[in-house]
Design an enzyme around this catalytic site. Sequence first.
Site, PDB file in Angstrom:
ATOM      1  N   GLU A 161      -5.800   6.959  -2.269  1.00 29.71           N
ATOM      2  CA  GLU A 161      -5.805   5.922  -1.232  1.00 29.71           C
ATOM      3  C   GLU A 161      -6.263   4.574  -1.792  1.00 29.71           C
ATOM      4  O   GLU A 161      -5.696   3.525  -1.477  1.00 29.71           O
ATOM      5  CB  GLU A 161      -6.704   6.332  -0.067  1.00 29.71           C
ATOM      6  CG  GLU A 161      -6.010   7.141   0.998  1.00 29.71           C
ATOM      7  CD  GLU A 161      -4.879   6.370   1.660  1.00 29.71           C
ATOM      8  OE1 GLU A 161      -5.067   5.197   2.049  1.00 29.71           O
ATOM      9  OE2 GLU A 161      -3.786   6.946   1.790  1.00 29.71           O
ATOM     10  N   HIS A 170       1.923   4.380  -2.970  1.00 28.34           N
ATOM     11  CA  HIS A 170       1.815   5.837  -2.944  1.00 28.34           C
ATOM     12  C   HIS A 170       2.976   6.458  -3.713  1.00 28.34           C
ATOM     13  O   HIS A 170       2.824   7.482  -4.385  1.00 28.34           O
ATOM     14  CB  HIS A 170       1.825   6.359  -1.502  1.00 28.34           C
ATOM     15  CG  HIS A 170       0.491   6.301  -0.823  1.00 28.34           C
ATOM     16  ND1 HIS A 170      -0.641   6.873  -1.359  1.00 28.34           N
ATOM     17  CD2 HIS A 170       0.122   5.766   0.372  1.00 28.34           C
ATOM     18  CE1 HIS A 170      -1.657   6.679  -0.527  1.00 28.34           C
ATOM     19  NE2 HIS A 170      -1.233   6.015   0.518  1.00 28.34           N
ATOM     20  N   HIS A 186       0.840  -1.209   0.000  1.00 29.59           N
ATOM     21  CA  HIS A 186       0.000   0.000   0.000  1.00 29.59           C
ATOM     22  C   HIS A 186       0.868   1.250   0.000  1.00 29.59           C
ATOM     23  O   HIS A 186       0.715   2.139  -0.846  1.00 29.59           O
ATOM     24  CB  HIS A 186      -0.904  -0.015   1.240  1.00 29.59           C
ATOM     25  CG  HIS A 186      -1.682   1.253   1.453  1.00 29.59           C
ATOM     26  ND1 HIS A 186      -3.033   1.336   1.222  1.00 29.59           N
ATOM     27  CD2 HIS A 186      -1.299   2.478   1.886  1.00 29.59           C
ATOM     28  CE1 HIS A 186      -3.456   2.561   1.492  1.00 29.59           C
ATOM     29  NE2 HIS A 186      -2.412   3.286   1.901  1.00 29.59           N
ATOM     30  N   GLU A 187       1.780   1.330   0.967  1.00 27.57           N
ATOM     31  CA  GLU A 187       2.537   2.567   1.130  1.00 27.57           C
ATOM     32  C   GLU A 187       3.481   2.816  -0.045  1.00 27.57           C
ATOM     33  O   GLU A 187       3.621   3.944  -0.520  1.00 27.57           O
ATOM     34  CB  GLU A 187       3.311   2.541   2.450  1.00 27.57           C
ATOM     35  CG  GLU A 187       2.445   2.445   3.690  1.00 27.57           C
ATOM     36  CD  GLU A 187       1.442   3.589   3.822  1.00 27.57           C
ATOM     37  OE1 GLU A 187       1.612   4.634   3.161  1.00 27.57           O
ATOM     38  OE2 GLU A 187       0.474   3.445   4.574  1.00 27.57           O
ATOM     39  N   TYR A 242      -4.109  14.780  -2.913  1.00 32.93           N
ATOM     40  CA  TYR A 242      -4.533  14.030  -1.729  1.00 32.93           C
ATOM     41  C   TYR A 242      -5.679  14.721  -0.990  1.00 32.93           C
ATOM     42  O   TYR A 242      -5.633  14.951   0.222  1.00 32.93           O
ATOM     43  CB  TYR A 242      -3.327  13.828  -0.807  1.00 32.93           C
ATOM     44  CG  TYR A 242      -3.419  12.632   0.106  1.00 32.93           C
ATOM     45  CD1 TYR A 242      -3.555  11.347  -0.397  1.00 32.93           C
ATOM     46  CD2 TYR A 242      -3.332  12.782   1.487  1.00 32.93           C
ATOM     47  CE1 TYR A 242      -3.621  10.256   0.438  1.00 32.93           C
ATOM     48  CE2 TYR A 242      -3.388  11.697   2.337  1.00 32.93           C
ATOM     49  CZ  TYR A 242      -3.530  10.435   1.814  1.00 32.93           C
ATOM     50  OH  TYR A 242      -3.581   9.349   2.646  1.00 32.93           O
ATOM     51  N   HIS A 270      -9.452   8.231   3.321  1.00 29.72           N
ATOM     52  CA  HIS A 270      -9.425   6.799   3.632  1.00 29.72           C
ATOM     53  C   HIS A 270     -10.829   6.189   3.577  1.00 29.72           C
ATOM     54  O   HIS A 270     -10.970   4.966   3.522  1.00 29.72           O
ATOM     55  CB  HIS A 270      -8.813   6.564   5.015  1.00 29.72           C
ATOM     56  CG  HIS A 270      -7.376   6.958   5.101  1.00 29.72           C
ATOM     57  ND1 HIS A 270      -6.991   8.242   5.427  1.00 29.72           N
ATOM     58  CD2 HIS A 270      -6.240   6.259   4.877  1.00 29.72           C
ATOM     59  CE1 HIS A 270      -5.670   8.301   5.418  1.00 29.72           C
ATOM     60  NE2 HIS A 270      -5.192   7.124   5.081  1.00 29.72           N
ATOM     61  N   ASP A 272     -13.102  11.927   4.586  1.00 28.03           N
ATOM     62  CA  ASP A 272     -11.676  11.646   4.685  1.00 28.03           C
ATOM     63  C   ASP A 272     -11.293  10.697   3.556  1.00 28.03           C
ATOM     64  O   ASP A 272     -12.059   9.809   3.180  1.00 28.03           O
ATOM     65  CB  ASP A 272     -11.380  10.994   6.045  1.00 28.03           C
ATOM     66  CG  ASP A 272      -9.914  10.662   6.219  1.00 28.03           C
ATOM     67  OD1 ASP A 272      -9.489   9.599   5.724  1.00 28.03           O
ATOM     68  OD2 ASP A 272      -9.199  11.440   6.856  1.00 28.03           O
TER      69      ASP A 272
END
Length: 549
Positions: free
Chosen positions: A386, A366, A362-363, A377, A451, A449
């Site tokens: 996300e 990015h 996931h990270e 973002y 997420h 948000d």
Amino acid sequence: MSRIRQHVRGSRRLVTAGIAATTATMLAAALSPAAHADGRPTRATAVENAASALLAQAAKLGLTAAEDTSVRDVIVDKDGTQHVRYDRTYHQLPVLGGDFVVHLAKDGAYRSADRATRNPISLSSIIPKVSGPRAADLAVNALRAANLGEALKRVKAKPELIVDALHGAPKLAWRTNAVGQDSLGNPVARTVLTDARTGAQIDAWDSIETATGDGKSLYSGTVPLETTQSGSSYQLKDPTRGNTYTGDAENKTDLCIFGICFVRAPATLFTDADNHWGTGSTADRSSAAVDAQYGTNETWDYYKNVHGRSGIAGDGKGSYNRVHYGSNYNNAFWDDSCFCMTYGDGDGTTFGPLVALDVAGHEMSHGVTSKTAALTYSGESGGLNEATSDILGTMVEWYASNASDPGDYLIGEEIVRSGFGKPALRFMDKPSKDGNSADYWSSSVGNLDVHYSSGVANHFAYLLAEGSGAKTINGVSYDSPTSNGSTVTGIGRDKLGKIWYRALTVYMTSSTNYKAARTATLSAAKDLYGAGSTEYNAVAAAWSAVNVN
């Protein structure tokens, strides 16, 4: 997140007669072959073809003599089709939302372009009425407000004068990156966009994109590791994957976001005497390092073997990891300014160490997004940012095919603890199971948000891969509904991953919203499988099933 220096740089300046290529770019093209052995154009040739296209298409693309462009990324398809992605400046000021992608045929002929915004840029002045220090103060106040007034420490802010073309009519603005530390010493960061004429806040978003030999890992069992021998010991550094490595942050934190480097937590390289790393327990600090390095390896292999991308930036260069970051830090993040992944240990009650495989995928995804579409973002584009990391991180987990952490459509299921109250961070089959995420698109999704607004794309991705209704996959039960009562038949996760990756890297831009994401993925499906194909129709059906029409 700021972008590090791009691995492909080409610039063009518009003049009254058109666009003149810089000497450096022309020289590079002259010294490079025009085509690969298989006949495909090289990246340098693609850049030159795109430069010629800009000459002819300047007016259509809204380019004027006041603007410069620079190449951010280049993709050459197997059939020779070329896609060159540009950033833009206006009187040398970066243009937020000025990015665009030029699409070229195999012979270099212009086909089309995707633009983040179509608003022409023409400002009466580039002299701000609001000073940089004033913009910095406003950003610091916004950072404190976003952290509920907590007494932050070591707060700094760095304003940059830009042109904002992303939020309506282009205007002069300050983009200010504010950073600080919370009461535990962990970093907090926020990007604030301020109107340079009035001081009004245009937008703001969190700057840290979160998700939150052999080695015995915490989550993935015993895994193989490529290491580097140094004298009589071994370093946790992989020479086969761009010298990616993992270091110990020693429970310290840094203030180095967007190139603002006041304090940098260490990344003390892990070493071992016998090349057998970790014990599978948190008592051994190298166990978490095994997970982090393994996650990097699998992510590298997924992008290279499935999508032909060598490394996060596509330039063959490795990133690095820091584990044991901060004090009970319940987070993990990718940071472009250090080109690195950072993992906290969790507080033990809600989260364990955040080094699980899907978190790593996931990270680091990015980072891929930052180097390609650079989805802003905030708003719907932030939700897509996300979701991209959830989708491609999930694809990494499936790709790894690890018996100790088998593939699923749950996000962060390995790191959550009983205090979190749910078996995972997010659920792709029905995102609302987390209590916050959206299952379907509505006009208010962009206010959530990121997420949670990501739920729409996550739900689309699950439906496209697996279809609607109840089923059990790898021992996990799913039951995915549709907004329109339709029955969706999945086309498999491999095709989902290929469609999403192509849409991200070829068609999406910084301003892409859900409607544009539907168009981008349909274009990708058309490229890969043909218009009217089963896959193309499945993409359309899956978007309709989450109310993106």
